[in-house]
Design an enzyme around this catalytic site. Structure first.
Site, PDB file in Angstrom:
ATOM      1  N   TRP A  89       0.825  -1.212   0.000  1.00 32.08           N
ATOM      2  CA  TRP A  89       0.000   0.000   0.000  1.00 32.08           C
ATOM      3  C   TRP A  89       0.856   1.258   0.000  1.00 32.08           C
ATOM      4  CZ3 TRP A  89      -4.310  -0.629  -2.100  1.00 32.08           C
ATOM      5  CH2 TRP A  89      -5.084  -1.784  -1.880  1.00 32.08           C
ATOM      6  N   ASP A 158      -1.785   6.374   6.372  1.00 30.50           N
ATOM      7  CA  ASP A 158      -2.848   5.526   5.818  1.00 30.50           C
ATOM      8  C   ASP A 158      -3.187   4.474   6.871  1.00 30.50           C
ATOM      9  OD1 ASP A 158      -4.460   3.712   4.554  1.00 30.50           O
ATOM     10  OD2 ASP A 158      -3.105   3.310   2.873  1.00 30.50           O
ATOM     11  N   LYS A 182     -12.444  -1.900   6.203  1.00 35.05           N
ATOM     12  CA  LYS A 182     -11.822  -2.834   7.145  1.00 35.05           C
ATOM     13  C   LYS A 182     -12.421  -2.709   8.550  1.00 35.05           C
ATOM     14  CE  LYS A 182      -8.690  -3.177   3.697  1.00 35.05           C
ATOM     15  NZ  LYS A 182      -8.087  -2.258   2.755  1.00 35.05           N
TER      16      LYS A 182
HETATM   17  C1  LIG Z   1      -7.490  -1.660   1.707  1.00 36.08           C
HETATM   18  C2  LIG Z   1      -6.425  -0.650   1.780  1.00 36.08           C
HETATM   19  C3  LIG Z   1      -6.300   0.379   0.840  1.00 36.08           C
HETATM   20  C4  LIG Z   1      -7.190   0.495  -0.383  1.00 36.08           C
HETATM   21  O1  LIG Z   1      -8.472   0.816  -0.070  1.00 36.08           O
HETATM   22  P1  LIG Z   1      -9.527   1.080  -1.256  1.00 36.08           P
HETATM   23  O2  LIG Z   1     -10.733   1.524  -0.495  1.00 36.08           O
HETATM   24  O3  LIG Z   1      -9.708  -0.206  -1.984  1.00 36.08           O
HETATM   25  O4  LIG Z   1      -8.974   2.142  -2.108  1.00 36.08           O
HETATM   26  C5  LIG Z   1      -5.294   1.308   1.003  1.00 36.08           C
HETATM   27  N1  LIG Z   1      -4.445   1.233   2.036  1.00 36.08           N
HETATM   28  C6  LIG Z   1      -4.530   0.254   2.957  1.00 36.08           C
HETATM   29  C7  LIG Z   1      -3.564   0.220   4.089  1.00 36.08           C
HETATM   30  C8  LIG Z   1      -5.516  -0.724   2.852  1.00 36.08           C
HETATM   31  O5  LIG Z   1      -5.602  -1.697   3.761  1.00 36.08           O
END
Ligand SMILES: *Cc1c(COP(=O)(O)O)cnc(C)c1O
Length: 346
Positions: A89, A158, A182
């Site tokens: 990511w 993030d 999540k």
């Molecule tokens: C799942 C995830 C993303 C991507 O999320 P989307 O909603 O599919 O864009 C980005 N960063 C992390 C750490 C993630 O777990």
């Protein structure tokens, strides 16, 4: 999603708050919806201890949209930003930011296949970076920082797969953002917590729908927000508060993760490559000693309603994502299954 939340949503689906309509059918400008959104934000502020120095934004496009929204909102063309790369990511975030700004790679653990975090003493900072971006919990690799990097530039995190899993010190960050799917609610919604000082920096050609300042000025309703997702997120926040908040969640989450890691460590059949200090609380990847058994493992797991265990396509193997909504009893059932599967193969 917590079962209780889905049941509540089901019971209110056709007649929300006695309105004779679904949340999806009322105007986002209606008093009832505006109040629902306000309560969701208040609940999130209590859970995370977010002060008035921060704005909470309900955005769209998932976390990935923010990979470009961040440089667009915080840096001008030609500005330098610092980025740490510790997994898939943060690697994607770096690639996307590179389209807008000059990215200095502070450190990367790619050579270790993202199983560790490079020694902070070896990191190389730029001077005058507009911000520093990192990913505290790498979802795919199951790698989690056990410290918050100390930076001169505003820290942008993030937190998609770690937010609300435990208490955090929001004041250490300039921006925290998280895709909802999540630990918050349905996919598509992304929550950003932005320090007031970082608003008003968007480049002039920033698309209006991506502009955080416009979002803040319009209470996240510059255009129609994802109302049903915000409503569900509010129910999840309420559920977390009823469960005792993030201190209580952390205790349960630690028990869940320890159960799995200790089973893996005590077995010669399962293994996890991550340096123990940096093992994720939410995402537990593991491989089988005999990869030819992967498909059988998944098939038998599915027969016991143990779902979504297949590792990310980029790394293979298995991954148990044990987010807040996964009960301790479900992790116990998984451990019990893994133990039996190993014995059957002996
Ligand atoms: C799942 C995830 C993303 C991507 O999320 P989307 O909603 O599919 O864009 C980005 N960063 C992390 C750490 C993630 O777990």
């Amino acid at each position: 999603m917590p079962t209780e939340v889905l049941e509540r949503a089901q019971s209110e689906l056709l007649d929300w708050q006695g309105s004779g309509a679904s949340v999806m059918e009322v105007s986002h400008r209606s008093k009832a919806f505006v109040e629902t959104k306000r309560r969701a934000e208040e609940s999130l502020r209590r859970l995370l201890g977010i002060s008035d120095s921060y704005r909470v934004l309900f955005l769209q496009g998932g976390a990935s949209q923010q990979f470009s929204s961040i440089p667009i909102n915080l840096a001008g063309p030609g500005d330098v930003v610092d980025q740490l790369v510790t997994g898939q990511w943060s690697k994607k975030a770096r690639a996307e930011a590179s389209r807008y700004v000059d990215v200095n790679l502070v450190a990367s653990s790619e050579s270790s296949n993202f199983t560790t975090i490079p020694d902070a003493a070896m990191w190389s900072w730029s001077s005058g970076a507009a911000y520093c971006h990192y990913c505290p919990n790498e979802t795919i690799g199951g790698l989690e920082f056990d410290f918050v990097p100390v930076t001169e530039a505003p820290l942008v995190a993030d937190m998609s797969s770690t937010i609300l899993s435990r208490p955090i010190d929001v004041d250490a960050f300039g921006v925290i953002y998280a895709g909802a799917q999540k630990n918050i609610g349905p996919a598509g919604l992304c929550i950003a917590i932005v320090h007031n000082d970082l608003l008003g920096r968007a480049r002039t050609d920033a698309p209006s729908t991506l502009n955080w300042t416009l979002a803040a000025e319009n209470e996240s309703m510059y255009n129609t927000p994802p109302t049903y997702a915000i409503y569900l997120a509010g129910l999840v926040f309420e559920w977390l508060e009823h469960r005792g908040g993030l201190v209580a969640m952390e205790a349960v989450n630690r028990q869940k993760a320890e159960m799995l890691y200790s089973l893996i460590d005590q077995s010669d059949f399962y293994s996890n490559p991550t340096e123990p200090r940096y093992r994720s609380l939410m995402n537990v990847p593991f491989t089988l000693a005999r990869p030819e058994l992967d498909a059988l493992f998944l098939e038998h797991a599915e027969q016991e309603s143990l779902l979504n265990l297949k590792g990310h396509r980029s790394v293979g193997g298995m991954r148990a994502s044990i987010y807040n909504a996964v009960e301790k009893s479900s992790v116990e059932a998984l451990c019990d299954f893994m133990h039996r599967f190993e014995q059957q193969q002996a």
